[in-house]
Design an enzyme around this catalytic site. Sequence first.
Site, PDB file in Angstrom:
ATOM      1  N   GLU A   1     -39.199 -30.187 -25.454  1.00  0.00           N
ATOM      2  CA  GLU A   1     -40.529 -29.771 -25.227  1.00  0.00           C
ATOM      3  C   GLU A   1     -41.403 -30.670 -26.276  1.00  0.00           C
ATOM      4  O   GLU A   1     -42.524 -31.078 -25.892  1.00  0.00           O
ATOM      5  CB  GLU A   1     -40.811 -28.584 -25.320  1.00  0.00           C
TER       6      GLU A   1
ATOM      7  N   TYR B   1     -48.912 -24.597 -24.914  1.00  0.00           N
ATOM      8  CA  TYR B   1     -47.965 -24.886 -23.835  1.00  0.00           C
ATOM      9  C   TYR B   1     -46.305 -24.834 -24.490  1.00  0.00           C
ATOM     10  O   TYR B   1     -45.546 -24.391 -23.661  1.00  0.00           O
ATOM     11  CB  TYR B   1     -48.395 -26.413 -23.133  1.00  0.00           C
TER      12      TYR B   1
ATOM     13  N   ASP C   1     -47.572 -27.284 -17.530  1.00  0.00           N
ATOM     14  CA  ASP C   1     -47.899 -28.410 -17.871  1.00  0.00           C
ATOM     15  C   ASP C   1     -48.677 -29.157 -16.746  1.00  0.00           C
ATOM     16  O   ASP C   1     -49.289 -28.600 -15.639  1.00  0.00           O
ATOM     17  CB  ASP C   1     -46.679 -29.045 -17.877  1.00  0.00           C
TER      18      ASP C   1
END
Length: 366
Positions: free
Chosen positions: A56, A139, A157
């Site tokens: 990520e 996020y 996203d």
Amino acid sequence: MPRVPAKSSAGRSSAEKPPRPDPRALLSWYDRSRRDLPWRAAPGERADPYSVWLSEIMLQQTTVEAVKPYFHAFLARWPSVAALAAAPLEEVMKAWAGLGYYARARNLHACAQQVAFERGGIFPREEGDLLSLPGVGPYTAAAVAAIAFDAPCVAVDGNVERVVARLFAIDRPIREAKRDLREQAQTLLPAARSGDFTQALMDLGATVCTPRAPRCDLCPLAPACAAALRGETERFPVKAQKLDKPLRRGAAFVVTSGGAALLRTRPPRGLLGGMSEFPSTPFRVDFDPSRARAHAPMAARWKELPGAVEHVFTHFSLRLTIFAATLPAPPPYIENGRWTPLARLSEEGLPTLMRKVAIRAGLIVE
Ligand code: SF4
């Protein structure tokens, strides 16, 4: 003439209120059609928090295809958060070279050290705790919490934003509607399988609900999609007015001597912080290339190379004028500088901008 409501391919009119999207339909689709990604757990297996977090961080502002080789290389070299924490920062920065947004690499290392040394090598499970780690924003915290620990949250996203904007026909540009998009995405969350659900939304956006020509005929959410039902998928997400990036200018100085090039390390904070560079000026909107020689690291017969190097950063475009010089012998000392043999330039972990400079100066080939 009477007004006729627009018909969709599903034959509904825009006057009808769409039904709620069915998360079970999306999960069934995911079970059949999920992307095979190297950081993903196999169906039914638990995801490894280290792999999820690493991927990520790498995927921030970077495409899946660009990330794959870096992910494999990092995992092969540092297979655990403890191994990454024990690595010298310089080595991590070099391994990151070419992936861009170098603050991520520094934060990656700082985060690994915090998890390894202060949390016994265990990543926190809660979104709020994850947020306290270096380099972990809202996020990434949601993605790690959902994917690694099945916490009840959705990571939104760019792909997910597009899907949600279309599902609910949100009539504002994404940058103005971010909060709304997150809240709407959260309302879709099923009672179980949050991690799969979040990845299913990401996959749907990446493979079916694409920016252009979405494949609504393949979409498990089509019966509930407001944009599709109105026949207006291309209108959503609503386009924002384009703002041009400002143009900054600067100069880089490539000096060679005895088969070596002069490099230095940029300050740890700021743009390309901690990365290797050819001595360069600050990058500024009002930089005057005709006065660039005044910034040269030493007196030499500097020759301006034809054609500037162009590079685009997130917030500005850069045009870099390149000056080159060859010295018969290297000066004994240059503050903050080091002479790197040309044969070893590729081991220096040059960021993409400086690779372009090296190519323009003919020190490495493309
Ligand atoms: S129906 Fe079409 S526009 Fe709506 S979410 Fe699915 S792919 Fe996207």
